[in-house]
Design an enzyme around this catalytic site. Structure first.
Site, PDB file in Angstrom:
ATOM      1  N   ASN A 229       0.828  -1.207   0.000  1.00  0.00           N
ATOM      2  CA  ASN A 229       0.000   0.000   0.000  1.00  0.00           C
ATOM      3  C   ASN A 229       0.866   1.262   0.000  1.00  0.00           C
ATOM      4  OD1 ASN A 229      -2.210  -1.862   0.727  1.00  0.00           O
ATOM      5  ND2 ASN A 229      -1.111  -1.925   2.669  1.00  0.00           N
TER       6      ASN A 229
ATOM      7  N   HIS B  51      11.144  -6.240  -1.118  1.00  0.00           N
ATOM      8  CA  HIS B  51      10.103  -6.481  -2.124  1.00  0.00           C
ATOM      9  C   HIS B  51       9.003  -5.425  -2.052  1.00  0.00           C
ATOM     10  CE1 HIS B  51       7.558  -9.187  -4.660  1.00  0.00           C
ATOM     11  NE2 HIS B  51       6.583  -8.582  -4.003  1.00  0.00           N
ATOM     12  N   GLU B  52       8.440  -5.234  -0.870  1.00  0.00           N
ATOM     13  CA  GLU B  52       7.328  -4.285  -0.756  1.00  0.00           C
ATOM     14  C   GLU B  52       7.805  -2.867  -1.034  1.00  0.00           C
ATOM     15  OE1 GLU B  52       4.641  -5.785  -0.792  1.00  0.00           O
ATOM     16  OE2 GLU B  52       5.350  -7.721  -0.059  1.00  0.00           O
TER      17      GLU B  52
HETATM   18  N1  ARG Z   1       1.152  -7.546  -3.608  1.00  0.00           N
HETATM   19  C1  ARG Z   1       1.478  -8.360  -2.466  1.00  0.00           C
HETATM   20  C2  ARG Z   1       2.918  -8.749  -2.654  1.00  0.00           C
HETATM   21  O1  ARG Z   1       3.316  -9.556  -3.390  1.00  0.00           O
HETATM   22  C3  ARG Z   1       0.652  -9.583  -2.350  1.00  0.00           C
HETATM   23  C4  ARG Z   1      -0.728  -9.334  -1.897  1.00  0.00           C
HETATM   24  C5  ARG Z   1      -1.694 -10.311  -2.406  1.00  0.00           C
HETATM   25  N2  ARG Z   1      -2.758 -10.480  -1.499  1.00  0.00           N
HETATM   26  C6  ARG Z   1      -3.830 -11.232  -1.736  1.00  0.00           C
HETATM   27  N3  ARG Z   1      -4.704 -11.301  -0.811  1.00  0.00           N
HETATM   28  N4  ARG Z   1      -4.024 -11.888  -2.846  1.00  0.00           N
HETATM   29  O2  ARG Z   1       3.772  -8.141  -2.165  1.00  0.00           O
HETATM   30 ZN    ZN Z   2       4.689  -8.286  -4.604  1.00  0.00          ZN
END
Ligand code: ARG
Ligand code: ZN
Length: 869
Positions: free
Chosen positions: A273, A305-306
């Site tokens: 986010n 990663h995030e």
């Molecule tokens: N975008 C997130 C990540 O890879 C994964 C979140 C996916 N969440 C879900 N409930 N499908 O860092």
């Molecule tokens: Zn991701």
């Protein structure tokens, strides 16, 4: 919320080719939250305008899931002629620009799906990716609708002293009755899946970072007070990640604050986010007492990663969910490169390839196989897979290998430049890479559209002074894709002169067609081939390498990755033959001798550091071995692999004990040397545990008692869990008592027993699911027990089928509570086609039992139906 409501009809198949732009733009949204754990009122105000690129419509469809509107107004006037369609709200909308106000009421504490706004440990938090925002407010919940968000929230000051959302804090204040409020504004337009809100009793570790452009960023890692001492590593990882992204990709952070919040109840690893990353506590909290070296590495990787998503995901987002690999594949590659710079290239590569082979390869050869850019889905949550993430990263890594790091960087610069602020497609990435890196990716695009792991057969012929290499590729059929076309496969290779042990330089060749023959001159003798070095392509190589060649490469290849590969190939060849057609006594002896010789060299080679030595000591996993066989007998694979370990323990016992005691003398530190020592210590112990069990139990108990860190303690307890000894029970009780207040460590306690080599492991799992600390409401706890169990072949594949029944029971019990997590347990049962007929029938029967259950979630239903085929 309609959490457990039965699905009335077959959920629709959503197709990539049906993409249409949304008829409306929503440049701005204002969200106003009146917060309460079991009653939160959400008032949303959307500024909407016709989208010139979309179809003309006289209505607007706003997605909702379990919501009902309390009030609706358009341009300030109450509206009553709205309609509900499934969960969506459809409003009449005649003009070109309007303001829509909608009020809804939700109950976060009843939200056990952990999607949308939910309560965790007395705090409120959100998870919106992929389609959770529609459980909070009616909205076009799709990634190509970008809006700026203004968020105001108000709630009890004692219950929610900290109020966070995306972007920058703009105002806060007190209101009546012990309530307070805060207002946040995020200047960067974003899709709804990147929205976040957190309200709770949290404390922060704070720090600062100055970006390359001189922006001062306030950093906070928010946790419950008792967890504060375990946040240092996360903060240090964050600062390193911010610096690394500037150095390696020229990417600078773009807000005045960056917040990370750790949450104990979370479906996945973490979420990017904008400006407010929300993390599973597992990927934040660490100290030497409670976290292993592996945990430290995982935290660093996930924090990176995030954070990296801020550019690859947020500044440039996805047009639709079929493009998920655009952000995930690329961001996984970025986090791999980041971790490799810190951990060492070869060790990190070996670990990443191990994950790819043990998780993604089976996915790619089974009923759930899909391209990294899927063509259709029913439930997008089911496509957060190793294929989209890890194979997606491999595909982009191949571009980097073909272009070279500098041209690749020019390609990513162009991509970010061109698409900043947009919702892009995989095709956009590939085009930017062609233009910026100077690659021709014409047929390479097939890597995006074709599923299945390519197989490349390799033959090396030698005549006169010429070595001739013949390569043939074959992409196996996968569901919906019976026939495949050849794909460009970049292969790094070297030809070793046997006598000198050297080669004249590594080459990169790209196998473009189904078949190619390449001649190499100047070889008076038959050279030794080292191919797919560094795992330059995510394929499986099929070749008849001689034992001598493999022993040669295992000892002498100058590419550390290739050296480990040769070692693996040697063991895989032996075990697959032993567990498949079977070996006669002399073949068995020769195979074992060659492996013992190679392993002895690994144990003694003083030029190896222990981190690499550890990698070379790891035997191929049972899932990967099964993957090498058309139809596998998990029982035989397990017996052969354990038998080999036992034999090696006997053969190399002295050397293993010497290694164990040398490593035990190294004091605790977080540097490479001490980490390497801990790694080989536990590996030596696990070999020894396959041999003289009593002596091993004693050694493991000693390691446990002497441990001043979780790596050693967990390693020792892992070995003990597989042994039938009094020390096992004692230390399990001790471990539980020591750590009972720390949920993440109790997760380890569940996992160690569920993945143990103990013959009664399945009985232990049955007892543990009745344990007072077991709960279906916490995904970490569920995974700790059941993912560990499903990954423990001898227990899961118990011949009676009881293991399959346990997992199917879990799926049925968990599905109404947390469908997304329940669906993740279907793939282990979906492997039935590749398992011997007796077990296959039992696995299938469990899938059928699940399929017949009424009211199954869309998530589980899709996975079960695909698995039955
Ligand atoms: N975008 C997130 C990540 O890879 C994964 C979140 C996916 N969440 C879900 N409930 N499908 O860092
Ligand atoms: Zn991701």
């Amino acid at each position: 919320m309609a959490d457990a409501a039965p699905e009335p009809k077959e959920p629709p198949l959503i197709r990539r080719e049906d993409y249409r732009p949304f008829p409306w733009l929503v440049p701005e949204i204002v969200l106003d939250f009146d917060l309460g754990l079991d009653r939160t009122i959400v008032r949303s105000t959307l500024t909407v305008a016709r989208n010139a690129r979309g179809d003309r419509a006289d209505t607007i469809r706003l997605n909702g899931d379990g919501l009902s509107p309390r009030r609706v107004a358009i341009d300030g006037a109450p509206v009553n002629d709205w309609a509900m369609d499934e969960g969506d709200l459809v409003l009449p909308l005649a003009g070109d620009a309007h303001e829509i106000m909608i009020e809804t009421e939700i109950d976060p504490s009843a939200n056990s799906q952990l999607m949308g706004l939910y309560a965790s440990n007395g705090m409120l938090c959100t998870q919106c990716e992929a389609e959770g925002f529609r459980r909070i407010a009616f909205f076009p919940d799709r990634p190509d609708v970008l809006s700026t968000y203004r968020v105001r929230m108000e709630g009890s000051r004692t219950q929610f002293p900290v109020l966070l959302s995306n972007g920058n804090a703009v105002a806060h204040g007190e209101s009546d009755d012990g309530r307070h409020w805060a207002e946040w504004h995020d200047p960067w337009p974003k899709p709804s899946y990147l929205f976040a809100l957190v309200a709770g009793d949290l404390v922060a570790r704070s720090d600062r970072f100055t970006t390359m452009g001189g922006r001062e960023v306030a950093l906070n890692v928010w946790v419950r007070e008792e967890d504060l001492p375990r946040t240092e590593h996360a903060m240090e990882s964050l600062k390193r990640a911010m610096k690394w992204d500037e150095d390696a990709f020229g990417r600078e952070y773009d807000l005045d604050q960056f917040n990370i919040v750790a949450v104990g109840d979370f479906n996945m690893g973490a979420m990017e986010n904008k400006g407010l990353n929300i993390f599973n506590t597992k990927y934040v909290l660490a100290d030497p007492e409670t976290a292993t070296d592996g945990d430290y590495d995982a935290i660093e990787g996930v924090i990176g990663h995030e954070y990296f998503h801020n550019w690859s995901g947020n500044r440039v987002t996805c047009r639709d969910w079929f493009q998920l690999s655009l952000k995930e594949g690329f961001t996984v590659l970025r986090d791999q490169l980041f971790s490799q710079d810190l951990q060492g290239e070869a060790v990190k590569r070996i670990e990443d390839v191990r994950v790819l082979r043990s998780v993604q390869f089976p996915e790619d050869s089974g009923p759930l196989a899909h391209p990294i850019r899927p063509d259709s889905f029913r439930e997008i949550s089911n496509f957060y897979t190793a294929t989209v993430y890890n194979k997606g990263a491999e595909v982009i890594r191949m571009m980097r290998t073909m272009a070279g790091p500098e041209a690749f960087r020019a390609g990513t610069d162009l991509y970010f430049d061109r698409h900043d602020g947009e919702a892009a497609t995989c095709e956009d990435f590939v085009s930017a890479m062609e233009d910026g890196a100077g690659l021709d990716l014409g047929t390479f695009r097939r890597w995006y559209s074709q599923a299945g792991t390519p197989k490349v057969s390799v033959e090396l012929d030698h005549r006169g002074n010429t070595a001739t290499l013949t390569l043939r590729q074959y992409v196996p059929p996968t569901p919906g894709q019976p026939a495949k076309q050849p794909m460009p496969i970049p292969l790094r290779l070297a030809l070793f002169d046997r006598a000198s042990g050297t080669h004249a330089g590594e080459q990169l060749i790209v196998l473009e067609d189904a078949e190619a023959t390449i001649a190499f001159d100047g070889f008076a003798e038959r050279p030794v081939l080292s191919i797919n070095r560094g795992f330059s392509a995510p394929i499986s190589i099929e070749r008849q390498a001689s034992r001598d060649d493999l022993v040669f490469l295992a000892a002498r290849d100058d590419d550390a990755f290739a050296r480990a590969e040769a070692m693996q190939e040697l063991v895989v060849g032996h075990l697959v033959a032993a567990a498949g057609e079977g070996l006669d006594a002399s073949d068995r002896q020769q195979g074992q001798d060659a492996i013992a010789e190679a392993l002895a060299a690994v144990l003694e080679d003083s030029r190896l550091d222990d981190l690499m030595r550890g990698e070379l000591m790891v035997l191929p996993g049972e899932a990967y071995l099964a993957e090498q066989m058309l139809v596998a007998d998990p029982g035989r694979i397990h017996r052969e692999r354990e038998g080999l370990k036992r034999w090696l323990a006997g053969e190399l016992g002295d050397r293993l004990r010497t290694l164990h005691s040398r490593a035990s003398a190294v004091p605790y530190a977080l540097d490479r040397k001490a980490r390497g020592a801990r790694k080989v210590k536990t590996l030596a112990l696990s070999y020894l545990a396959a041999g003289d069990r009593e002596a091993a139990a004693e050694l493991a108990a000693r390691q446990y008692d002497a441990a001043d860190n979780m790596t050693d303690r967990q390693g020792a307890l892992m070995a003990l869990c597989g042994l039938d000894s009094a020390a096992r029970t004692d230390r399990l009780i001790d471990f539980y008592r020591r750590h009972r207040s720390n949920a993440l460590v109790i997760d380890k306690w569940f996992s160690l027993q569920a993945m143990s080599l103990h013959p009664a492991a399945i009985e232990h799992v049955k007892a543990l699911r009745e344990h007072q600390d077991f709960t279906l409401r916490n995904p970490n706890r569920v995974r700790a027990l059941y993912m560990a169990f499903a990954g423990n072949p001898h227990a899961f594949h118990t011949e009676s089928g009881e293991g399959y029944r346990l997992v199917a029971d879990l799926i049925l019990d968990l599905d109404p509570i947390n469908a997304q997590t329940a669906a993740r347990f279907v793939p282990p049962l979906g492997r039935w086609r590749r398992i011997e007929p007796g077990r296959a029938a039992l696995m299938r029967a469990e899938l059928e039992r699940i399929a017949a259950a009424p009211g199954l979630s869309r998530d589980t239903r899709e996975q079960v139906e695909r698995s039955l085929g």
